[in-house]
Design an enzyme around this catalytic site. Structure first.
Site, short mmCIF file in Angstrom:
data_model
loop_
_atom_site.label_atom_id
_atom_site.label_comp_id
_atom_site.label_asym_id
_atom_site.label_seq_id
_atom_site.Cartn_x
_atom_site.Cartn_y
_atom_site.Cartn_z
N CYS A 102 56.92 44.29 -44.24
CA CYS A 102 57.43 43.43 -45.29
C CYS A 102 57.93 44.26 -46.46
O CYS A 102 57.24 45.18 -46.92
CB CYS A 102 56.32 42.48 -45.74
N CYS A 109 55.39 43.19 -49.63
CA CYS A 109 53.97 43.57 -49.71
C CYS A 109 53.55 44.64 -48.71
O CYS A 109 52.38 44.98 -48.62
CB CYS A 109 53.09 42.33 -49.55
N CYS A 164 56.20 37.40 -42.66
CA CYS A 164 55.02 38.06 -43.20
C CYS A 164 53.91 37.04 -43.41
O CYS A 164 54.11 36.03 -44.08
CB CYS A 164 55.37 38.74 -44.53
N CYS A 215 52.76 37.19 -47.54
CA CYS A 215 53.54 36.60 -48.64
C CYS A 215 54.57 35.56 -48.17
O CYS A 215 55.20 34.91 -49.00
CB CYS A 215 54.23 37.70 -49.44
N CYS A 239 70.75 49.58 -30.14
CA CYS A 239 71.72 50.29 -29.31
C CYS A 239 72.82 49.39 -28.75
O CYS A 239 73.96 49.81 -28.63
CB CYS A 239 71.03 51.06 -28.19
N HIS A 288 68.64 50.72 -22.49
CA HIS A 288 69.40 51.44 -23.52
C HIS A 288 70.89 51.30 -23.21
O HIS A 288 71.28 51.27 -22.05
CB HIS A 288 69.00 52.92 -23.55
N ASP A 322 77.01 58.51 -27.28
CA ASP A 322 75.91 57.66 -27.73
C ASP A 322 75.83 57.71 -29.25
O ASP A 322 75.31 58.66 -29.83
CB ASP A 322 74.59 58.11 -27.11
#
Length: 198
Positions: free
Chosen positions: A77, A80, A104, A107, A130, A157, A172
């Site tokens: 987060c 926080c 989160c 919060c 990717c 990938h 890549d």
């Protein structure tokens, strides 16, 4: 047809989904409006270096360092610093493959990461993993008249292969130069490390 989560093994439905997605990516690689759009993203100084040297190094470095942002799979987060929970909503087409929603518990902050298949939307978002990186980078290569295609391996990938001087060469954009270009065995080394973990 939506995308299947990573943990689902390839079956005929998943194969059909990927076929449709990559067919749509190829169509975008041949769309002059999209190619003009992505070529217009490249700063003049980078284009000048590319055209004078016919070297992709400057384009690869610009794309990785200055244009795209990486989206981690596990987020903390921003408010926080707690770890965020996530869930995936499967998309209804190749255009929006999925939406990852991070929240989160501490919060209540939420962060949304849409997984686009449309290159125009990836350009606007400028963030991804990717698949988004290679979809957009392949369009950029094609805009420079470098015929390129998308490669997706069994490790989940993605990267590009480009036809340069009659040979298909590995490109890549997620990796640092020089291993980002013409180092096809780098994926084998990464794969070996990953299989050692299981």
């Amino acid at each position: 047809m939506g995308i299947f989560p990573k943990f689902v093994h390839h079956d005929s439905c998943n194969t059909i989904y990927h076929f449709i997605l990559y067919k749509r990516i190829s169509e975008q690689y041949n769309n002059k409006d999209i190619l003009n759009l992505v070529k217009g993203l490249i700063p003049y100084s980078i284009l000048k270096l590319y055209y004078s040297d016919q070297d992709l190094k400057a384009v690869l470095r610009w794309f990785k360092a200055d244009f795209m942002m990486w989206m981690p799979e596990f987020l903390k987060c921003k408010k926080c610093d707690s770890e965020m929970d996530s869930h995936v909503i499967i998309g209804s087409s190749w255009k929006l493959r999925a939406t990852e929603i991070y929240s989160c518990k501490q919060c209540g902050l939420e962060q949304i990461f849409p997984r686009y298949g449309e290159i125009r939307n990836i350009v606007i978002a400028r963030v991804g993993r990717c698949s988004e990186w290679s979809m957009l980078f392949g369009a950029i290569l094609n805009s420079l008249s470098i015929e390129s295609r998308l490669v997706h391996d069994f490790l989940d990938h993605c990267w590009n292969e480009s036809l340069i001087n009659g040979n298909w060469l590995h490109a890549d954009s997620t990796l640092e130069f020089p291993i980002s270009f013409n180092h096809p065995h780098i994926m084998n080394k990464i794969g070996e490390r990953n299989t050692d973990m299981f």
